[in-house]
Design a protein around this motif. Structure first.
Motif, short mmCIF file in Angstrom:
data_model
loop_
_atom_site.label_atom_id
_atom_site.label_comp_id
_atom_site.label_asym_id
_atom_site.label_seq_id
_atom_site.Cartn_x
_atom_site.Cartn_y
_atom_site.Cartn_z
N ASP A 1 3.30 16.85 -0.04
CA ASP A 1 3.88 17.33 1.21
C ASP A 1 3.32 16.63 2.44
OD1 ASP A 1 1.43 18.51 0.89
OD2 ASP A 1 2.00 20.41 1.78
N ASN A 2 2.39 15.69 2.25
CA ASN A 2 1.93 14.91 3.41
C ASN A 2 1.53 13.50 2.98
OD1 ASN A 2 -0.86 14.97 2.62
ND2 ASN A 2 -0.97 17.06 3.39
N LEU A 3 1.41 12.62 3.95
CA LEU A 3 1.15 11.21 3.68
C LEU A 3 -0.24 10.96 3.11
CD1 LEU A 3 2.81 9.67 6.85
CD2 LEU A 3 3.73 9.77 4.54
N ARG A 4 -1.19 11.79 3.49
CA ARG A 4 -2.55 11.61 3.01
C ARG A 4 -2.63 11.79 1.49
NH1 ARG A 4 -8.03 13.64 5.69
NH2 ARG A 4 -9.41 12.68 4.19
N GLU A 5 -1.90 12.77 0.96
CA GLU A 5 -1.88 12.97 -0.48
C GLU A 5 -1.31 11.75 -1.20
OE1 GLU A 5 0.34 16.52 -1.18
OE2 GLU A 5 -1.40 17.80 -0.92
N VAL A 6 -0.26 11.18 -0.65
CA VAL A 6 0.36 9.99 -1.26
C VAL A 6 -0.65 8.86 -1.29
CG1 VAL A 6 2.19 8.27 -1.01
CG2 VAL A 6 2.69 10.68 -0.58
N GLU A 7 -1.32 8.62 -0.18
CA GLU A 7 -2.29 7.52 -0.12
C GLU A 7 -3.49 7.79 -1.03
OE1 GLU A 7 -3.96 4.25 2.88
OE2 GLU A 7 -2.95 6.00 3.71
N ASP A 8 -3.96 9.03 -1.09
CA ASP A 8 -5.09 9.36 -1.96
C ASP A 8 -4.74 9.16 -3.43
OD1 ASP A 8 -6.63 9.97 0.23
OD2 ASP A 8 -6.47 12.15 0.00
N ILE A 9 -3.52 9.50 -3.83
CA ILE A 9 -3.09 9.29 -5.21
C ILE A 9 -3.05 7.79 -5.51
CG2 ILE A 9 -1.15 9.50 -6.81
CD1 ILE A 9 -0.60 12.25 -5.52
N CYS A 10 -2.53 7.01 -4.58
CA CYS A 10 -2.48 5.55 -4.76
C CYS A 10 -3.88 4.98 -4.91
CB CYS A 10 -1.77 4.89 -3.59
SG CYS A 10 0.00 5.19 -3.53
N LYS A 11 -4.80 5.43 -4.08
CA LYS A 11 -6.18 4.95 -4.16
C LYS A 11 -6.80 5.32 -5.50
CE LYS A 11 -7.29 5.10 0.76
NZ LYS A 11 -8.06 5.80 1.81
N ALA A 12 -6.53 6.53 -5.98
CA ALA A 12 -7.09 6.97 -7.26
C ALA A 12 -6.54 6.13 -8.41
CB ALA A 12 -6.77 8.45 -7.48
N ILE A 13 -5.27 5.79 -8.35
CA ILE A 13 -4.67 4.96 -9.41
C ILE A 13 -5.33 3.58 -9.42
CG2 ILE A 13 -2.56 3.79 -10.13
CD1 ILE A 13 -1.03 6.29 -9.08
N LEU A 14 -5.50 2.98 -8.24
CA LEU A 14 -6.16 1.67 -8.17
C LEU A 14 -7.61 1.74 -8.62
CD1 LEU A 14 -3.65 0.46 -6.92
CD2 LEU A 14 -5.08 -0.57 -5.18
N ALA A 15 -8.30 2.80 -8.26
CA ALA A 15 -9.70 2.97 -8.68
C ALA A 15 -9.79 3.10 -10.20
CB ALA A 15 -10.30 4.20 -8.01
N ASP A 16 -8.86 3.82 -10.82
CA ASP A 16 -8.85 3.94 -12.27
C ASP A 16 -8.63 2.58 -12.92
OD1 ASP A 16 -9.35 6.63 -12.22
OD2 ASP A 16 -7.28 7.24 -12.62
N TYR A 17 -7.75 1.78 -12.34
CA TYR A 17 -7.49 0.44 -12.88
C TYR A 17 -8.74 -0.44 -12.74
CZ TYR A 17 -5.78 -4.31 -13.31
OH TYR A 17 -5.63 -5.63 -13.69
N GLN A 18 -9.39 -0.38 -11.59
CA GLN A 18 -10.59 -1.20 -11.37
C GLN A 18 -11.72 -0.82 -12.33
OE1 GLN A 18 -11.17 -0.49 -7.16
NE2 GLN A 18 -10.59 -2.62 -6.70
N ARG A 19 -11.83 0.46 -12.64
CA ARG A 19 -12.87 0.93 -13.56
C ARG A 19 -12.46 0.78 -15.02
NH1 ARG A 19 -13.04 5.71 -9.77
NH2 ARG A 19 -14.59 5.09 -8.24
N ARG A 20 -11.28 0.21 -15.25
CA ARG A 20 -10.73 -0.04 -16.58
C ARG A 20 -10.48 1.26 -17.36
NH1 ARG A 20 -10.99 -5.53 -17.05
NH2 ARG A 20 -12.70 -6.56 -15.99
N ARG A 21 -10.18 2.33 -16.64
CA ARG A 21 -9.81 3.58 -17.30
C ARG A 21 -8.36 3.54 -17.76
NH1 ARG A 21 -12.39 7.95 -13.11
NH2 ARG A 21 -14.56 7.61 -13.71
N ILE A 22 -7.54 2.79 -17.03
CA ILE A 22 -6.13 2.64 -17.40
C ILE A 22 -5.76 1.16 -17.32
CG2 ILE A 22 -5.41 4.95 -16.68
CD1 ILE A 22 -4.36 3.75 -14.08
N SER A 23 -4.72 0.80 -18.05
CA SER A 23 -4.28 -0.59 -18.07
C SER A 23 -3.46 -0.90 -16.82
CB SER A 23 -3.43 -0.85 -19.32
OG SER A 23 -2.22 -0.10 -19.23
#
Length: 90
Positions: free
Chosen positions: A23-45
């Motif tokens: 419901d707000n832009l901050r949530e969208v950006e936080d989810i995007c950051k979390a996805i990239l962080a998971d990729y960098q830590r090799r948790r997801i492909s």
């Protein structure tokens, strides 16, 4: 409960603020950051990270709706993170 009425969550680490769901832009950006962080830590492909970003983008705005206001900004945020992910893979 029908599929249309369910809330969509892409992760558990991003805190939901305000109403349930996106419901707000901050949530969208936080989810995007979390996805990239998971990729960098090799948790997801790479493929799974890209699928999550594309799913988030299609969740933010449906094909039949126009890009106006906050939806346009949210769409742009997700596209920016998709580009970051593509650059990280190279």
């Amino acid at each position: 409960m029908s599929r249309k009425n369910r809330n969509i969550y892409l992760g558990r680490r991003v805190k939901d603020t305000g109403k349930k769901g996106l419901d707000n832009l901050r949530e969208v950006e936080d989810i995007c950051k979390a996805i990239l962080a998971d990729y960098q830590r090799r948790r997801i492909s790479y493929a799974k990270a890209m699928r999550r970003l594309v799913f988030l983008r299609t969740t933010v705005i449906k094909r039949s709706e126009k890009l106006v206001g906050k939806k346009r900004k949210a769409y742009a945020i997700v596209q920016r993170y998709e580009e970051k992910l593509r650059r990280m893979k190279k």
